[in-house]
Scaffold this active site. Structure first.
Site, short mmCIF file in Angstrom:
data_model
loop_
_atom_site.label_atom_id
_atom_site.label_comp_id
_atom_site.label_asym_id
_atom_site.label_seq_id
_atom_site.Cartn_x
_atom_site.Cartn_y
_atom_site.Cartn_z
N ASN A 3 11.22 69.46 -2.45
CA ASN A 3 11.47 70.81 -2.94
C ASN A 3 12.61 71.22 -3.90
O ASN A 3 13.81 70.49 -3.19
CB ASN A 3 11.01 71.87 -1.67
CG ASN A 3 9.56 71.58 -1.80
OD1 ASN A 3 8.63 70.96 -2.38
ND2 ASN A 3 8.99 71.93 -0.76
N HIS B 59 15.04 65.52 -5.50
CA HIS B 59 14.47 66.44 -6.68
C HIS B 59 15.63 67.53 -7.14
O HIS B 59 15.44 68.63 -8.44
CB HIS B 59 13.55 66.64 -7.17
CG HIS B 59 12.50 65.02 -6.80
ND1 HIS B 59 11.21 65.90 -6.46
CD2 HIS B 59 12.72 64.46 -7.28
CE1 HIS B 59 10.64 64.15 -6.24
NE2 HIS B 59 11.33 63.34 -6.71
C1 BJW Z 1 -0.75 72.66 1.33
C2 BJW Z 1 -0.43 73.61 1.36
C3 BJW Z 1 -0.04 74.72 2.34
C4 BJW Z 1 -1.38 72.94 -0.50
N1 BJW Z 1 0.54 73.82 3.88
N2 BJW Z 1 -0.03 72.14 2.15
C5 BJW Z 1 3.35 54.46 -12.92
C6 BJW Z 1 3.46 54.02 -11.23
C7 BJW Z 1 4.40 54.59 -10.26
C8 BJW Z 1 5.55 55.31 -10.73
C9 BJW Z 1 5.69 55.65 -11.96
C10 BJW Z 1 4.60 55.23 -13.04
N3 BJW Z 1 4.88 56.23 -14.20
C11 BJW Z 1 5.82 56.34 -14.32
C12 BJW Z 1 6.85 56.11 -12.59
C13 BJW Z 1 7.19 57.07 -12.08
C14 BJW Z 1 6.87 58.40 -12.08
C15 BJW Z 1 5.91 58.68 -11.04
O1 BJW Z 1 5.86 59.13 -10.45
N4 BJW Z 1 4.77 59.43 -12.13
C16 BJW Z 1 3.75 59.09 -11.29
C17 BJW Z 1 2.70 60.34 -12.08
C18 BJW Z 1 3.09 58.82 -11.70
N5 BJW Z 1 8.51 59.24 -11.18
C19 BJW Z 1 9.82 59.68 -11.67
O2 BJW Z 1 10.36 59.37 -12.67
C20 BJW Z 1 10.97 59.55 -10.44
N6 BJW Z 1 11.85 58.99 -10.84
C21 BJW Z 1 12.14 57.19 -11.13
O3 BJW Z 1 10.95 56.56 -10.34
O4 BJW Z 1 12.65 56.40 -11.21
C22 BJW Z 1 13.06 54.97 -10.56
C23 BJW Z 1 13.23 55.16 -9.45
C24 BJW Z 1 12.61 54.15 -9.62
C25 BJW Z 1 12.91 53.35 -7.68
C26 BJW Z 1 13.41 53.59 -6.98
C27 BJW Z 1 14.23 54.80 -7.43
C28 BJW Z 1 13.74 55.39 -8.84
C29 BJW Z 1 11.21 61.06 -10.72
C30 BJW Z 1 10.92 62.34 -11.23
C31 BJW Z 1 10.72 63.63 -10.89
C32 BJW Z 1 9.65 64.84 -10.18
N7 BJW Z 1 10.50 65.67 -10.88
C33 BJW Z 1 9.34 67.18 -10.16
C34 BJW Z 1 9.55 67.72 -11.06
C35 BJW Z 1 11.35 68.53 -10.81
C36 BJW Z 1 11.68 69.90 -9.92
C37 BJW Z 1 10.26 70.42 -10.67
O5 BJW Z 1 10.67 71.60 -11.47
O6 BJW Z 1 10.34 71.50 -9.38
O7 BJW Z 1 9.58 67.02 -9.11
S1 BJW Z 1 7.17 66.92 -10.71
C38 BJW Z 1 7.17 67.68 -9.13
O8 BJW Z 1 6.05 66.66 -8.47
C39 BJW Z 1 8.03 67.76 -8.71
C40 BJW Z 1 8.01 67.71 -7.06
O9 BJW Z 1 8.63 67.59 -6.17
C41 BJW Z 1 6.84 66.55 -7.30
C42 BJW Z 1 5.94 65.97 -5.97
O10 BJW Z 1 4.88 67.10 -5.48
P1 BJW Z 1 3.86 67.67 -4.72
O11 BJW Z 1 5.64 68.11 -3.74
O12 BJW Z 1 4.15 66.28 -3.88
O13 BJW Z 1 3.80 68.57 -5.28
P2 BJW Z 1 1.44 68.91 -4.99
O14 BJW Z 1 1.70 69.86 -5.76
O15 BJW Z 1 1.70 67.47 -5.81
O16 BJW Z 1 1.40 68.57 -3.81
C43 BJW Z 1 1.73 69.45 -2.98
C44 BJW Z 1 0.26 69.45 -1.72
O17 BJW Z 1 0.63 70.53 -1.27
C45 BJW Z 1 -0.88 69.16 -2.30
O18 BJW Z 1 -2.05 67.76 -1.02
C46 BJW Z 1 -1.85 70.46 -1.29
O19 BJW Z 1 -2.89 70.32 -1.36
C47 BJW Z 1 -0.33 70.32 -0.15
N8 BJW Z 1 -0.42 72.11 0.01
N9 BJW Z 1 -1.02 74.19 0.21
C48 BJW Z 1 0.20 72.40 3.71
N10 BJW Z 1 -0.41 75.58 2.69
#
Ligand code: BJW
Ligand code: ZN
Length: 239
Positions: free
Chosen positions: A95, A112
């Site tokens: 977050n 992030h």
């Molecule tokens: C509740 C609730 C309640 C609801 N109580 N729970 C193919 C395969 C594998 C990887 C890749 C691929 N193609 C590309 C990639 C890499 C890519 C990636 O992962 N893409 C996927 C989409 C496939 N990743 C990247 O590019 C990252 N960098 C990278 O990989 O660099 C290379 C590297 C490799 C190896 C090691 C190191 C580095 C960078 C990722 C950047 C993500 N950025 C964001 C936006 C920026 C920040 C912002 O604007 O806020 O970050 S995207 C967005 O998603 C944000 C979040 O931090 C992130 C994760 O989301 P999160 O937190 O999981 O939220 P939700 O909405 O998905 O889930 C919420 C959950 O809460 C749900 O389950 C609900 O049920 C639950 N919930 N209410 C408890 N009350």
């Protein structure tokens, strides 16, 4: 125990802040249901239309600074866990909000980035940013205009402090994943890392099963504000 080898590593995601009034990303009413992530959360989207990206993050920053947005019982419980187990807890959050810090968490990595900071693309300087960003803004460090961007990690960019995170995962005994859907890597791979390298016990606390649910030894489903305090109380009772 030294802070760099905590026995508990906690990963949090947007779900922990949902009950504080901040939107998640991939839920039905989440942020990605309103805007395309390619437009606002990639370097290419920023290059194509920086004003749109600034507008998106400026609105979220104002939302975070709204008086009604406050840490909830889940943030507070994790801060109590850290206080009860000094130097033994590392919290890694995806977050960009500051609710963990406002609840009292100290040993925290924002992998992030942080919404209340800005970075200069020209010189790399990172500074506090409580106000709107714009393409007209000058960098306080180098004076360059037009290079200021939110200090957040977009798709295709390297998340922050990965060496420190992997070192902690390799040495932890307990890995907790809270409020994250397990869609975004590398964070989604931490559970496998903690299991394989550290043979840690792994627990998911989420509203519903995440993408990686089968990788956890234990899972508790429900709103973070109720399941997290309950789980933390049990952990502290065991001490
Ligand atoms: C509740 C609730 C309640 C609801 N109580 N729970 C193919 C395969 C594998 C990887 C890749 C691929 N193609 C590309 C990639 C890499 C890519 C990636 O992962 N893409 C996927 C989409 C496939 N990743 C990247 O590019 C990252 N960098 C990278 O990989 O660099 C290379 C590297 C490799 C190896 C090691 C190191 C580095 C960078 C990722 C950047 C993500 N950025 C964001 C936006 C920026 C920040 C912002 O604007 O806020 O970050 S995207 C967005 O998603 C944000 C979040 O931090 C992130 C994760 O989301 P999160 O937190 O999981 O939220 P939700 O909405 O998905 O889930 C919420 C959950 O809460 C749900 O389950 C609900 O049920 C639950 N919930 N209410 C408890 N009350
Ligand atoms: Zn600069």
């Amino acid at each position: 125990m030294a802070p760099e080898s905590p026995s508990i590593v906690i990963l949090t995601g947007a779900g922990i802040s949902k009950e504080s009034g901040l939107d998640t990303f991939r839920d039905k009413d989440g942020i990605w249901s309103r805007v395309r992530l390619e437009d606002v959360a990639t370097p290419a989207g920023f290059a194509a239309d920086p004003r749109r990206v600034h507008g998106f993050y400026n609105a979220r920053r104002r939302g975070l600074l709204d008086d009604a947005v406050r840490p909830n019982a889940a943030h507070r419980a994790l801060a109590e866990l850290e206080q009860g187990r000094p130097d033994d807890v590392l919290l890694v959050t995806q977050n960009i909000d500051n609710l963990h810090e406002r609840a009292g968490q100290r040993n925290i990595i924002h992998m992030h980035g942080e919404l209340l900071k800005a970075r200069c693309a020209a010189c790399g300087a990172v500074g506090e940013c409580p106000d709107d960003l714009s393409v007209e803004l000058a960098c306080a460090a180098c004076g360059g205009v037009g290079g200021m961007r939110p200090h957040v990690v977009w798709f295709g960019e390297m998340p922050l402090e990965m060496d420190r995170i992997y070192a902690a995962l390799a040495a932890c005994r307990l890995f907790l994943s809270i409020g994250t859907s397990g869609n975004v890597y590398p964070a989604a791979g931490f559970v496998a890392e903690a299991r394989k390298v550290a043979r840690a016990h792994t627990v998911e606390l989420n509203l519903e099963p995440s993408e990686g649910a089968s990788l956890f030894h234990e899972a508790i489903y429900g709103p973070a504000s109720s399941v997290v305090p309950g789980y933390v109380a049990k952990l502290l009772d065991r001490d």
